[in-house]
Write an enzyme that holds these catalytic residues in place. Structure first.
Site, PDB file in Angstrom:
ATOM      1  NE  ARG A 123      28.409  52.120  27.859  1.00  0.00           N
ATOM      2  CZ  ARG A 123      28.925  53.402  27.843  1.00  0.00           C
ATOM      3  NH1 ARG A 123      29.951  53.590  26.829  1.00  0.00           N
ATOM      4  NH2 ARG A 123      28.541  54.577  28.233  1.00  0.00           N
ATOM      5  CD  GLU A 177      51.669  50.910  36.828  1.00  0.00           C
ATOM      6  OE1 GLU A 177      50.774  50.411  35.680  1.00  0.00           O
ATOM      7  OE2 GLU A 177      52.243  50.092  37.575  1.00  0.00           O
ATOM      8  CB  CYS A 209      25.387  51.460  33.071  1.00  0.00           C
ATOM      9  SG  CYS A 209      25.482  51.593  34.647  1.00  0.00           S
ATOM     10  CE  LYS A 219      41.560  44.734  34.357  1.00  0.00           C
ATOM     11  NZ  LYS A 219      43.024  45.493  34.245  1.00  0.00           N
ATOM     12  CD1 TRP A 264      31.032  50.803  36.765  1.00  0.00           C
ATOM     13  CD2 TRP A 264      31.682  48.589  36.188  1.00  0.00           C
ATOM     14  NE1 TRP A 264      32.336  50.425  37.387  1.00  0.00           N
ATOM     15  CE2 TRP A 264      32.741  49.440  37.023  1.00  0.00           C
ATOM     16  CE3 TRP A 264      31.717  47.325  35.793  1.00  0.00           C
ATOM     17  CZ2 TRP A 264      33.779  48.491  37.406  1.00  0.00           C
ATOM     18  CZ3 TRP A 264      33.130  46.604  36.176  1.00  0.00           C
ATOM     19  CH2 TRP A 264      33.987  47.155  36.735  1.00  0.00           C
ATOM     20  CD  GLU A 320      51.081  44.586  32.995  1.00  0.00           C
ATOM     21  OE1 GLU A 320      50.418  43.579  33.388  1.00  0.00           O
ATOM     22  OE2 GLU A 320      50.730  45.806  33.571  1.00  0.00           O
ATOM     23  CG  HIS A 376      73.937  52.230  46.124  1.00  0.00           C
ATOM     24  ND1 HIS A 376      75.170  52.487  46.562  1.00  0.00           N
ATOM     25  CD2 HIS A 376      73.185  53.408  46.025  1.00  0.00           C
ATOM     26  CE1 HIS A 376      74.989  53.686  47.405  1.00  0.00           C
ATOM     27  NE2 HIS A 376      73.888  54.490  46.907  1.00  0.00           N
ATOM     28  CG  ASN A 425      25.946  55.339  31.288  1.00  0.00           C
ATOM     29  OD1 ASN A 425      26.522  55.040  32.479  1.00  0.00           O
ATOM     30  ND2 ASN A 425      26.552  55.880  30.225  1.00  0.00           N
ATOM     31  N   GLY A 426      25.250  56.633  34.529  1.00  0.00           N
ATOM     32  CA  GLY A 426      25.771  58.003  35.054  1.00  0.00           C
ATOM     33  C   GLY A 426      25.597  57.844  36.447  1.00  0.00           C
ATOM     34  CE  LYS A 435      49.994  48.738  33.147  1.00  0.00           C
ATOM     35  NZ  LYS A 435      50.317  48.549  34.378  1.00  0.00           N
TER      36      LYS A 435
HETATM   37  C1  AGP Z   1      48.655  45.516  36.125  1.00  0.00           C
HETATM   38  O1  AGP Z   1      48.464  46.146  34.998  1.00  0.00           O
HETATM   39  C2  AGP Z   1      48.265  44.115  36.208  1.00  0.00           C
HETATM   40  N1  AGP Z   1      47.017  43.688  35.632  1.00  0.00           N
HETATM   41  C3  AGP Z   1      48.372  43.641  37.652  1.00  0.00           C
HETATM   42  O2  AGP Z   1      49.728  43.755  38.321  1.00  0.00           O
HETATM   43  C4  AGP Z   1      47.307  44.088  38.497  1.00  0.00           C
HETATM   44  O3  AGP Z   1      47.438  45.361  38.837  1.00  0.00           O
HETATM   45  C5  AGP Z   1      47.248  43.397  39.924  1.00  0.00           C
HETATM   46  O4  AGP Z   1      47.063  42.006  39.544  1.00  0.00           O
HETATM   47  C6  AGP Z   1      46.404  43.564  41.088  1.00  0.00           C
HETATM   48  O5  AGP Z   1      44.984  43.559  40.484  1.00  0.00           O
HETATM   49  P1  AGP Z   1      43.865  44.334  41.390  1.00  0.00           P
HETATM   50  O6  AGP Z   1      44.211  45.788  41.349  1.00  0.00           O
HETATM   51  O7  AGP Z   1      42.654  43.802  40.479  1.00  0.00           O
HETATM   52  O8  AGP Z   1      43.927  43.773  42.843  1.00  0.00           O
END
Ligand code: AGP
Length: 623
Positions: free
Chosen positions: A27, A480, A2, A602, A75, A487, A503, A101-102, A484
């Protein structure tokens, strides 16, 4: 995580507090509140953004005589976002006012004791025990009473406190959560972070762990927990406000990568003790004892964390464990019923496909467990059981700190259910808990060694394609790493089980297509060595993320980033860090908007062509 602020002086306290909170909104932003005191007293708090707080203040605030003020933007960790759970909190007489905060780890036992002593609690928060505890020691000296009370608190806490009876002083306390004092002429400021102080002063005192400060308009006194005076160190800040919000890093993504070591300590807080995994949040332990199958469901990065959870649970338990992409799961005919546990993994808790999967699972009678970051989100509210990952707000679209916190939470859950089902025995639990306790430090150590990821990003920045390969627990890490890079740098990349290369994908290997080989799982490191040889034989360049003792792979690779030797269950948390950095530096070298990559959001809260109710609602097969 927070944001708290405080002020003592003659300026317009209300606008100063609100402005400070707005600068700390990154935050936490699910509820906010302020309290001011002088000859008059004013307190307003609300669920929602600071803009809503301003709304409510407009309709209730009257100018008055105020000399001190505190505020918080929240938060939520303990108690969902609500007007009651918003800060500030106060004691029975509404005389001692606190923002925090904590996380107070031992709040439950303190609360039970205080209730026996006649205290009445308003909220579900851990924070509210603080003003009630101070009230137990209060006899007109808020500083002395605070020193006595905080000795009884366990956990992380940054506090700003005042008593209505003493409106010429503010008390500040720091233990693990950051807190900074801003020095002004005939005024003193307080904030969780520098952005809130910079408009007013560049001269600050960073409180250290276990320090308690008494703030007055024209003086600051700092003592330790024993009440002994501590020398004050003042420093000058030369950052812009934007820089400060990112802690001096160029992007939120880099800030969030670099704070993973600290974040993982919050994920573990109150969950491991004396060699044991304790998940007091889990209500129905009996159900877990008899669960017959487990399905993990998620999207994107959360799905990759879920895959690691699947590998660990499959290794520990002797029941079927599946991991599905939510956008597939919600339309297929999953074999789940009342003996099934469905684990929904989601940072935001608002991803449409994952929510639909949750509701489908509930319709089919399964028990649901939400592994989420956002308290009060849909998945947090609708899941039968919830494990928060405590990663704090994640601003950058590319998920990093939430990913490592998701894996750690799933690992804790795996040990916990293994113990309940009698397949994880005390000695292994003690061993794996020791390994888990090393993780935050090891992640911080790997983060310090970020020169190599930078060098490698310079070598791939002008390329078009890359492969990531791994086996068993390293395979989701490969997925992963590839996600990264894709994206945020828009460089095409694919994660592949290393054994699958021959394969098909091996056809694409050539000098300009680098391969990232992830190898931390000792069960298959020789196999990985031969896969690397396969790539090298086609003139492919190999960068390996490899356990420091896997000499054969280090010799075989063109370049290697070494990962400290840890248990295969904890290695994925550490091994992904260099991959996050390589993706970050590559995107930054390409001059891209790293925090807000094109075409992405996001949280994906809608499904293209969404219509009410999923296909399966109307055509459900009966089992
Ligand atoms: C990951 O970097 C992306 N932002 C995206 O793949 C994300 O992981 C996915 O949309 C799932 O989001 P969530 O964890 O909020 O459900």
């Amino acid at each position: 995580m927070c944001g708290i602020v405080g002020y003592i002086g003659d300026k317009d306290i209300l606008s100063l507090l609100i402005d400070g909170l707005k600068r700390l909104e990154y935050r936490g932003y699910d509820s906010a509140g302020v309290a001011l005191c002088g000859k008059d007293f004013y307190l307003m708090k609300t669920k929602g953004r600071i803009s809503l707080l301003e709304e409510k203040i407009k309709n209730s605030y009257t100018n008055g005589n105020y000399s001190i003020g505190i505020g918080q933007t929240r938060w939520a960790t303990h108690g969902p976002p609500s007007d009651i759970n918003a800060h500030p909190h106060f004691d029975c007489k509404k005389e001692i006012i606190v923002v925090h905060n904590g996380i107070i780890e031992n709040y439950d036992e303190i609360k039970k004791d205080l209730i026996k002593r006649g205290h009445i609690f308003q909220s579900e928060t851990d924070t509210e025990v603080i003003p009630h505890l101070i009230e137990e020691f209060y006899n007109g000296d808020i500083f002395e009473a605070t020193i006595k009370a905080v000795k009884l608190l366990k956990g992380s806490f940054a506090l700003a406190i005042f008593s209505k009876r003493e409106s010429d002083k503010l008390v500040a306390v720091r233990k693990e959560s950051p807190l900074i004092i801003g020095l002004g002429k005939n005024e003193t400021f307080l904030a969780s972070d520098i952005p809130a102080l910079l408009p007013h002063t560049k001269s600050v005192v960073i409180l250290k762990d276990g320090e308690i400060a008494l703030l007055k308009k024209d003086s600051v006194k700092v003592v330790n927990l024993q009440g002994e005076d501590v020398e004050i160190e003042t420093m000058e800040i030369n950052w812009s406000i934007e820089q400060a919000e990112k802690k001096g890093y160029k992007h939120f993504m880099l800030k969030e990568i670099m704070e993973q070591g600290d974040i993982l300590k919050d994920t573990l807080r109150g969950r491991i003790k004396n060699g044991e995994v304790l998940l007091s949040e889990i209500k129905d332990v009996e159900f877990l004892k008899n669960v017959k199958n487990i399905h993990i469901v998620a999207c994107g990065t959360a799905y990759h964390a879920g895959l690691i959870g699947k590998y660990i649970l499959t290794d520990i338990l002797d029941i079927p464990i599946k991991c599905d992409v939510a956008s597939e799961f919600r339309y297929e005919n999953p074999n789940i019923n009342k003996d099934s546990l469905v684990i929904l993994v989601s940072q935001s808790g608002e991803t449409a496909d994952t929510i639909a999967s949750l509701r489908l699972a509930k319709n089919l009678g399964a028990k649901t467990l939400g592994v989420v970051n956002v308290n009060g989100s849909t998945i947090f509210r609708e899941s039968d059981e919830v494990l928060q990952i405590y990663a704090g707000p994640e601003i950058a679209v590319a998920s990093t700190k939430a990913y490592v916190a998701q894996i750690l939470t799933l690992l804790l859950f795996s040990i916990f259910i293994g113990k309940i089902k009698g397949v994880v025995h005390k000695d292994f639990e003690e061993y794996i808990v020791r390994e888990i306790e090393r993780v935050p430090e090891l992640v911080s150590k790997v983060l310090q060694e970020n020169e190599k990821p930078k060098e490698i990003s310079q070598k791939i920045v002008n390329l078009d394609n890359a492969f990531y390969i791994g086996r068993l627990l390293d395979y989701p890490t490969a997925l992963e790493g590839a996600l990264k890079l894709k994206e945020i740098s828009y460089l095409h990349a694919e994660g592949y089980p290393a054994g699958e290369l021959k394969h098909g994908p091996l056809a694409l290997i050539e000098e300009k297509v680098p391969t990232f080989a992830i190898s931390t799982d000792e069960r298959v490191f020789e196999k990985m060595q031969s896969n690397i040889k396969e790539v090298k034989a086609r003139k492919g360049k190999v960068f390996s993320i490899v356990r420091e003792d896997f000499k054969g792979i280090i010799e075989e690779s063109d370049e290697s980033i070494l990962i400290p030797k840890t248990h295969m269950y904890t290695s994925p948390i550490i091994a992904v860090v260099p991959l996050q950095l390589i993706a970050y530096y590559t995107a930054d070298l390409r001059g891209l908007d790293v925090d807000k990559p094109r075409n992405l959001a996001k949280s994906v809260t809608v499904e293209w062509g969404e219509r009410n109710g999923s296909w399966s609602d109307s055509f459900r097969w009966t089992r």
